[in-house]
Design an enzyme around this catalytic site. Structure first.
Site, PDB file in Angstrom:
ATOM      1  N   VAL A   1      88.665  14.452   2.319  1.00  0.00           N
ATOM      2  CA  VAL A   1      88.215  13.238   2.986  1.00  0.00           C
ATOM      3  C   VAL A   1      87.003  12.670   2.251  1.00  0.00           C
ATOM      4  CG1 VAL A   1      89.094  13.906   5.253  1.00  0.00           C
ATOM      5  CG2 VAL A   1      86.796  14.597   4.588  1.00  0.00           C
TER       6      VAL A   1
ATOM      7  N   VAL B   1      85.244  20.293   2.229  1.00  0.00           N
ATOM      8  CA  VAL B   1      85.651  19.480   1.084  1.00  0.00           C
ATOM      9  C   VAL B   1      87.150  19.175   1.118  1.00  0.00           C
ATOM     10  CG1 VAL B   1      83.785  20.353  -0.366  1.00  0.00           C
ATOM     11  CG2 VAL B   1      86.028  21.460  -0.441  1.00  0.00           C
ATOM     12  N   GLU B   2      87.795  19.546   2.202  1.00  0.00           N
ATOM     13  CA  GLU B   2      89.215  19.214   2.338  1.00  0.00           C
ATOM     14  C   GLU B   2      89.396  18.284   3.544  1.00  0.00           C
ATOM     15  OE1 GLU B   2      92.094  22.378   1.379  1.00  0.00           O
ATOM     16  OE2 GLU B   2      90.367  23.633   0.889  1.00  0.00           O
ATOM     17  N   MET B   3      89.858  18.789   4.671  1.00  0.00           N
ATOM     18  CA  MET B   3      90.114  17.916   5.816  1.00  0.00           C
ATOM     19  C   MET B   3      88.889  17.776   6.726  1.00  0.00           C
ATOM     20  SD  MET B   3      94.020  19.275   6.368  1.00  0.00           S
ATOM     21  CE  MET B   3      94.712  17.977   7.376  1.00  0.00           C
TER      22      MET B   3
END
Length: 318
Positions: free
Chosen positions: A75, A117-119
């Site tokens: 994101v 650092v992902e969702m």
């Protein structure tokens, strides 16, 4: 074991066919199992902080549920730290992620959701969203006879991921008796794979993985500074070790390695053929790579042809 994989493929063939484009329907009548509910969650951006990405944003169905970037973007365009591996053929794996930090698909399913650092969405926020959705409340009650919980949310996603087994490649037809299913180059490459190149020491079994961790010398403590399994165990013997990936569908999951440093299969083979020509001072490198393989240009091409023959038909670009 191979018979079991083919049986799974036959039973789930209609479901698996829809995987390549994703299941987007909101009709509750069409979602009547854990697998179908998990499929909807897999493709729904509701599980990311700003609702901009889904699991499928990084695990792209058309590329065997891997990504085409060295590292994926989370994101807000935040870069991840490692290459996104495929989620096909994971139902029998004992360790997941490059460093093996999860022991089940249920454990694995949570990590991208909560990773900043992902969702970047907490489990609490994810459940608030699902329980605020009339559709999801209806679906979870139908499938689990319960409101959405962390446990059944992860059970659903993992159930879908367990359907992503593949066993319909030219190689499978070849070993099942069709001598013409793969090219003469791939036949020669198979002999190199189990012979001169010695690939099957690590890439063995029906999914071509020994389910172990190895250092192939891609950690040098400088520009290549991901210590892999060591980050989980803190055991100095594990510095630079990463999980041996399966090779099914490897022809469509570029780029390769935990950091996506190799863009093509040929680059991967060239590395194994002469590691010192690519990475200097690799730490804890496995003794099997202590000297060059001595593959010729033609042999490298043959080995590449064999690896491409492991691609399931649904992922072959027409």
């Amino acid at each position: 074991m191979k018979g079991n994989k083919i049986k799974i493929f036959t039973v789930l063939s209609l479901l698996v066919f829809t995987m390549t484009v994703g299941f987007q329907a909101d009709d509750p009548a069409e979602i009547n199992s854990r697998e179908r509910l998990g499929e909807k969650l897999f493709f729904d951006p509701i599980l990311s902080k700003d609702q901009s990405i889904s699991c499928a944003s990084c695990h792209k169905p058309e590329f065997a549920f891997a990504d085409t970037s060295a590292v994926s973007l989370g994101v807000g365009g935040t870069k991840g730290a490692r290459n996104t591996p495929t989620v096909t053929n994971l139902s029998g794996r004992s360790h997941l992620f490059w460093d093996g930090r999860s022991a089940s698909l249920e454990e694995q399913a949570l990590q991208p959701i909560i990773n900043p650092v992902e969702m970047n969405l907490s489990a609490h926020e994810a459940l608030e969203r699902l329980n605020s959705s009339k559709l999801y409340v209806e679906l979870f009650k139908k499938v689990f006879n319960s409101l959405p919980t962390e446990k059944n949310m992860l059970q659903a996603i993992a159930a879908y991921e367990r359907t992503l087994e593949t066993s319909n490649s030219p190689y499978d037809r070849y070993i099942n008796g069709d001598d013409h299913a793969i090219s003469p180059a791939a036949v020669r490459g198979r002999m190199l794979f189990i012979g001169k190149a010695n690939c099957n020491t690590c890439h063995s079994g029906e999914d071509f993985t020994a389910d172990r961790f190895k250092s192939i010398g891609l950690f040098n403590g400088k520009e290549l500074n991901d210590a892999g399994r060591y980050e989980v165990t803190k055991n100095a013997e594990h510095i630079g070790e990463f999980k041996i990936p399966g090779l099914r569908n490897v022809g469509v999951t570029a780029p390769y390695m935990h950091n996506g440093m190799f863009k093509t299969l040929k680059e991967v083979i060239n590395y194994y053929n002469a590691p010192d020509d690519v990475v200097k001072n690799g730490k804890n490198r496995d003794l099997a790579l202590s000297k060059p393989l001595g593959l010729t240009k033609d042999e490298i091409n043959d080995l590449e042809a064999f690896l491409i023959s492991l691609t399931d038909d649904r992922f072959v670009k027409k």
